[in-house]
Write a protein that holds these residues in place. Structure first.
Motif, PDB file in Angstrom:
ATOM      1  N   ARG A   1      55.170 -18.326 -14.935  1.00 52.88           N
ATOM      2  CA  ARG A   1      55.820 -17.853 -16.158  1.00 52.88           C
ATOM      3  C   ARG A   1      56.097 -16.372 -15.959  1.00 52.88           C
ATOM      4  N   GLY A   2      57.339 -16.054 -15.641  1.00 54.61           N
ATOM      5  CA  GLY A   2      57.752 -14.679 -15.388  1.00 54.61           C
ATOM      6  C   GLY A   2      58.970 -14.346 -16.226  1.00 54.61           C
ATOM      7  N   TYR A   3      59.402 -13.123 -16.124  1.00 50.95           N
ATOM      8  CA  TYR A   3      60.551 -12.652 -16.893  1.00 50.95           C
ATOM      9  C   TYR A   3      61.774 -12.612 -15.988  1.00 50.95           C
ATOM     10  N   ARG A   4      62.843 -13.284 -16.422  1.00 49.95           N
ATOM     11  CA  ARG A   4      64.048 -13.396 -15.605  1.00 49.95           C
ATOM     12  C   ARG A   4      65.308 -12.975 -16.347  1.00 49.95           C
ATOM     13  N   ALA A   5      65.188 -12.296 -17.476  1.00 52.73           N
ATOM     14  CA  ALA A   5      66.335 -11.792 -18.241  1.00 52.73           C
ATOM     15  C   ALA A   5      67.397 -12.872 -18.433  1.00 52.73           C
ATOM     16  N   ALA A   6      67.050 -13.891 -19.190  1.00 47.81           N
ATOM     17  CA  ALA A   6      67.958 -15.009 -19.493  1.00 47.81           C
ATOM     18  C   ALA A   6      68.458 -15.688 -18.217  1.00 47.81           C
ATOM     19  N   LEU A   7      67.569 -15.823 -17.252  1.00 42.74           N
ATOM     20  CA  LEU A   7      67.835 -16.460 -15.961  1.00 42.74           C
ATOM     21  C   LEU A   7      68.887 -15.750 -15.123  1.00 42.74           C
ATOM     22  N   GLN A   8      69.269 -14.554 -15.519  1.00 44.56           N
ATOM     23  CA  GLN A   8      70.218 -13.762 -14.741  1.00 44.56           C
ATOM     24  C   GLN A   8      69.521 -12.815 -13.778  1.00 44.56           C
ATOM     25  N   GLY A   9      68.270 -12.507 -14.059  1.00 44.98           N
ATOM     26  CA  GLY A   9      67.550 -11.526 -13.277  1.00 44.98           C
ATOM     27  C   GLY A   9      67.729 -10.131 -13.856  1.00 44.98           C
ATOM     28  N   VAL A  10      66.885  -9.235 -13.430  1.00 43.96           N
ATOM     29  CA  VAL A  10      66.875  -7.848 -13.891  1.00 43.96           C
ATOM     30  C   VAL A  10      67.590  -6.993 -12.846  1.00 43.96           C
ATOM     31  N   GLU A  11      68.506  -6.164 -13.302  1.00 40.53           N
ATOM     32  CA  GLU A  11      69.221  -5.267 -12.398  1.00 40.53           C
ATOM     33  C   GLU A  11      68.272  -4.176 -11.899  1.00 40.53           C
ATOM     34  N   ASP A  12      68.263  -3.956 -10.594  1.00 37.73           N
ATOM     35  CA  ASP A  12      67.421  -2.909 -10.014  1.00 37.73           C
ATOM     36  C   ASP A  12      68.174  -1.580 -10.071  1.00 37.73           C
ATOM     37  N   ASP A  13      67.969  -0.852 -11.154  1.00 40.15           N
ATOM     38  CA  ASP A  13      68.568   0.473 -11.288  1.00 40.15           C
ATOM     39  C   ASP A  13      67.572   1.571 -10.928  1.00 40.15           C
ATOM     40  N   VAL A  14      66.436   1.179 -10.348  1.00 44.86           N
ATOM     41  CA  VAL A  14      65.397   2.145  -9.966  1.00 44.86           C
ATOM     42  C   VAL A  14      65.491   2.483  -8.489  1.00 44.86           C
TER      43      VAL A  14
ATOM     44  N   GLY B   1      67.851   1.053  -6.426  1.00 47.21           N
ATOM     45  CA  GLY B   1      69.230   0.942  -5.982  1.00 47.21           C
ATOM     46  C   GLY B   1      69.490  -0.232  -5.065  1.00 47.21           C
ATOM     47  N   ALA B   2      68.495  -1.083  -4.849  1.00 49.82           N
ATOM     48  CA  ALA B   2      68.692  -2.256  -3.996  1.00 49.82           C
ATOM     49  C   ALA B   2      69.648  -3.236  -4.672  1.00 49.82           C
ATOM     50  N   ALA B   3      70.475  -3.844  -3.879  1.00 49.90           N
ATOM     51  CA  ALA B   3      71.431  -4.810  -4.427  1.00 49.90           C
ATOM     52  C   ALA B   3      70.718  -6.097  -4.827  1.00 49.90           C
ATOM     53  N   GLY B   4      71.270  -6.795  -5.786  1.00 50.08           N
ATOM     54  CA  GLY B   4      70.727  -8.079  -6.202  1.00 50.08           C
ATOM     55  C   GLY B   4      69.815  -7.957  -7.399  1.00 50.08           C
ATOM     56  N   SER B   5      69.673  -9.066  -8.100  1.00 52.32           N
ATOM     57  CA  SER B   5      68.823  -9.072  -9.283  1.00 52.32           C
ATOM     58  C   SER B   5      67.372  -9.376  -8.916  1.00 52.32           C
ATOM     59  N   MET B   6      66.480  -9.066  -9.848  1.00 53.33           N
ATOM     60  CA  MET B   6      65.052  -9.210  -9.616  1.00 53.33           C
ATOM     61  C   MET B   6      64.414 -10.035 -10.729  1.00 53.33           C
TER      62      MET B   6
ATOM     63  N   VAL C   1      54.688  -7.232 -11.119  1.00 49.39           N
ATOM     64  CA  VAL C   1      55.536  -6.864  -9.988  1.00 49.39           C
ATOM     65  C   VAL C   1      56.968  -7.311 -10.241  1.00 49.39           C
ATOM     66  N   ALA C   2      57.887  -6.711  -9.507  1.00 51.55           N
ATOM     67  CA  ALA C   2      59.285  -7.152  -9.494  1.00 51.55           C
ATOM     68  C   ALA C   2      59.621  -7.547  -8.068  1.00 51.55           C
ATOM     69  N   THR C   3      60.322  -8.673  -7.929  1.00 53.92           N
ATOM     70  CA  THR C   3      60.733  -9.147  -6.612  1.00 53.92           C
ATOM     71  C   THR C   3      62.185  -9.604  -6.673  1.00 53.92           C
ATOM     72  N   HIS C   4      62.749  -9.809  -5.517  1.00 53.71           N
ATOM     73  CA  HIS C   4      64.074 -10.418  -5.430  1.00 53.71           C
ATOM     74  C   HIS C   4      63.858 -11.931  -5.368  1.00 53.71           C
ATOM     75  N   TRP C   5      63.553 -12.498  -6.532  1.00 54.44           N
ATOM     76  CA  TRP C   5      63.358 -13.942  -6.694  1.00 54.44           C
ATOM     77  C   TRP C   5      62.312 -14.468  -5.715  1.00 54.44           C
ATOM     78  N   GLY C   6      61.184 -13.740  -5.623  1.00 58.84           N
ATOM     79  CA  GLY C   6      60.074 -14.156  -4.779  1.00 58.84           C
ATOM     80  C   GLY C   6      60.134 -13.643  -3.361  1.00 58.84           C
ATOM     81  N   GLN C   7      61.173 -12.916  -3.022  1.00 57.32           N
ATOM     82  CA  GLN C   7      61.331 -12.340  -1.692  1.00 57.32           C
ATOM     83  C   GLN C   7      61.094 -10.834  -1.767  1.00 57.32           C
TER      84      GLN C   7
END
Length: 123
Positions: A31-44, A46-51, A73-79
């Motif tokens: 049970r994690g947070y996925r921002a409406a299944l879109q993922g969270v933008e990494d504006d910290v 600067g890495a590309a892709g959602s988290m 923690v924040a990950t790139h969908w477990g990666q």
């Protein structure tokens, strides 16, 4: 300006550093947070892709489940990379703080955590 959170290049390196709060091989079952299944933008960083934001160990406590202390923690969908946002915090309080605000950016997730877990949020 705040610095980037502590990062690990891979889940295995994170797990070695946090053996009590491991990121499982299939974190999407947590049970994690996925921002409406879109993922969270990494504006910290600067890495590309959602988290996704994970609550470890075991995911954010659901209704009726006991609270526990853990790591957010924040990950790139477990990666990798794995960014440690907060340590030794109430996972229920961290979850509630985040979902009350429905942040779309990593900086907003960090701000929500600071409101609840201010003394244990990683800079």
């Amino acid at each position: 300006m705040r610095s980037s959170p502590r990062g690990f290049e891979s889940p295995s390196r994170y797990n070695a550093a946090y053996p009590d709060c491991v990121l499982p091989a299939e974190p999407l079952r947590l049970r994690g947070y996925r921002a409406a299944l879109q993922g969270v933008e990494d504006d910290v960083t600067g890495a590309a892709g959602s988290m996704t934001v994970e609550f470890l160990p075991g995911g954010a406590p659901g209704p009726g489940q006991p609270d526990r202390l853990g790591t957010v923690v924040a990950t790139h969908w477990g990666q990798g990379p794995v960014l440690v946002l907060a340590e030794r915090v109430s996972l229920r309080a961290a979850w509630e703080s985040i979902v009350q605000r429905w942040p779309a950016r990593l900086s907003e997730v960090r701000a929500a955590l600071e409101l609840t877990c201010h003394d244990r949020v990683n800079p």
